[in-house]
Design an enzyme around this catalytic site. Structure first.
Site, PDB file in Angstrom:
ATOM      1  N   LYS A 204      -1.051  11.795   4.841  1.00  0.00           N
ATOM      2  CA  LYS A 204      -0.689  10.822   5.853  1.00  0.00           C
ATOM      3  C   LYS A 204      -0.184   9.663   5.366  1.00  0.00           C
ATOM      4  O   LYS A 204       0.973   9.059   5.740  1.00  0.00           O
ATOM      5  CB  LYS A 204      -2.046  10.343   6.635  1.00  0.00           C
ATOM      6  CG  LYS A 204      -1.813   9.363   7.690  1.00  0.00           C
ATOM      7  CD  LYS A 204      -2.165   7.988   7.418  1.00  0.00           C
ATOM      8  CE  LYS A 204      -3.463   7.718   7.082  1.00  0.00           C
ATOM      9  NZ  LYS A 204      -3.698   6.171   6.673  1.00  0.00           N
TER      10      LYS A 204
ATOM     11  N   LYS B 103       0.903  -1.241   0.152  1.00  0.00           N
ATOM     12  CA  LYS B 103       0.011  -0.044  -0.260  1.00  0.00           C
ATOM     13  C   LYS B 103       0.881   1.305   0.015  1.00  0.00           C
ATOM     14  O   LYS B 103       0.493   2.283  -0.435  1.00  0.00           O
ATOM     15  CB  LYS B 103      -0.970   0.160   1.118  1.00  0.00           C
ATOM     16  CG  LYS B 103      -1.931   1.336   1.255  1.00  0.00           C
ATOM     17  CD  LYS B 103      -2.768   1.282   0.205  1.00  0.00           C
ATOM     18  CE  LYS B 103      -3.756   2.618   0.235  1.00  0.00           C
ATOM     19  NZ  LYS B 103      -4.732   2.507   0.947  1.00  0.00           N
TER      20      LYS B 103
END
Length: 307
Positions: A243, A175
């Site tokens: 983030k 990811k």
């Protein structure tokens, strides 16, 4: 596919978690849901899902518990404490973290779940709100072969492509790589369309001209259109992209790897968030280049012959 007889819990009912919980319900699972704020729980209760007051209650009612929360500290909060998942974990239950969580923390969380008698899979997703709604997410999973096999029926109800990448943490590594590519590609599309417009060409026609060539991508297809339309209702928020880029940069630094394009891209998203656009879709990055006099991140190189 059918998940009849399955007891599945979902903690975290944001842009992604809410449609994912509904898809599990539609696949036949008995779904228990909890969220930090109550309105999302009540909305899903009206659809026939079972409301819970805490992550612990979700765990007490579920053989598989999915976490879809905002960040690493949120995962820790959901797992720990008297009202956390670990306190209510059934023997042999499986916890699946489908958010984007730091790799070292993921491995620590998996160890704590193992100590409590459960299994753990990290299975972050790509595809945004559209993919969550359509049960068409791309899912990258980390965990043991046994735990992945147990998770697969649930993951198949949520995504169109599920890949077992490796041991615990490998899904989060994949990811991180995904988010680097997404962030850099959004930046490339934003710059390219801004260049076309500033040079006097219609960005919509330029985008149409690129369809089918090497520059075409899912981001050009979806986010390029959003940029042209100026429509930034979030499917994936700027603050979330930022983030994720910070986490990827932190992972790279821990490995002694310098990724300058990642750093520059993170700075761009940081600037966009600081300008007040943190809650917009991450395709809103183009707004930085639409300013009359954008401030460069670095000084331009001297032209040939100077110096």
């Amino acid at each position: 596919m059918s998940l009849a007889e399955s007891a599945v819990g979902m903690v975290g009912l944001g842009l992604m978690g809410r449609p994912m919980a509904l898809n599990l319900h539609r696949a036949g699972a008995r779904v228990t849901v909890a969220n930090r704020s109550r309105p999302s729980v009540d909305l899903l209760a009206a659809e026939g899902l079972t409301p819970a007051a805490s992550p612990r209650e979700v765990a007490e009612e579920s053989d598989t518990i999915i976490l879809m929360v905002s960040d690493t500290p949120a995962v820790e909060t959901v797992l720990d404490g008297p009202d956390g998942v670990i306190a209510g974990l059934r023997p042999g239950a499986l916890v699946i973290d489908m958010g984007t969580t730091e790799v070292p923390a993921t491995r620590a969380f998996a160890a704590r779940i193992a100590e409590a008698g459960g299994g753990y899979v990290d299975a972050p997703v790509s595809g945004g709100e559209i993919g969550a709604r359509d049960a068409a997410l791309t899912i990258m999973a980390g965990g043991s072969e046994e735990d992945f096999a147990r998770a697969l029926p649930v993951l198949n109800a949520l995504g169109k492509r599920v890949t077992h990448v490796g041991r615990v943490g490998a899904g989060q590594i994949a990811k991180a790589a995904n988010q680097v590519i997404v962030g850099l590609t959004i930046g490339a599309v934003a710059e390219a369309l801004s260049l076309a417009k500033r040079a006097g060409a219609d960005p919509a026609r330029v985008r149409e001209a690129l369809d089918g060539g090497f520059a075409w991508s899912r981001i050009m297809e979806v986010h390029g259109q959003r940029m042209i339309d100026g429509q930034f209702q979030p499917g994936g928020k700027v603050r979330t992209q930022l983030k994720d880029l910070v986490q990827a940069e932190k992972l790279a630094a821990s490995l002694g790897l310098d990724l300058p394009a990642l750093t520059l891209n993170r700075q761009l998203f940081e600037r966009l968030a600081e300008s007040g656009d943190a809650e917009l879709d991450h395709s809103a990055l183009i707004r930085l280049f639409q300013a009359a006099e954008p401030t460069p991140l670095t000084q331009p190189s001297p032209t040939r012959g100077e110096g």
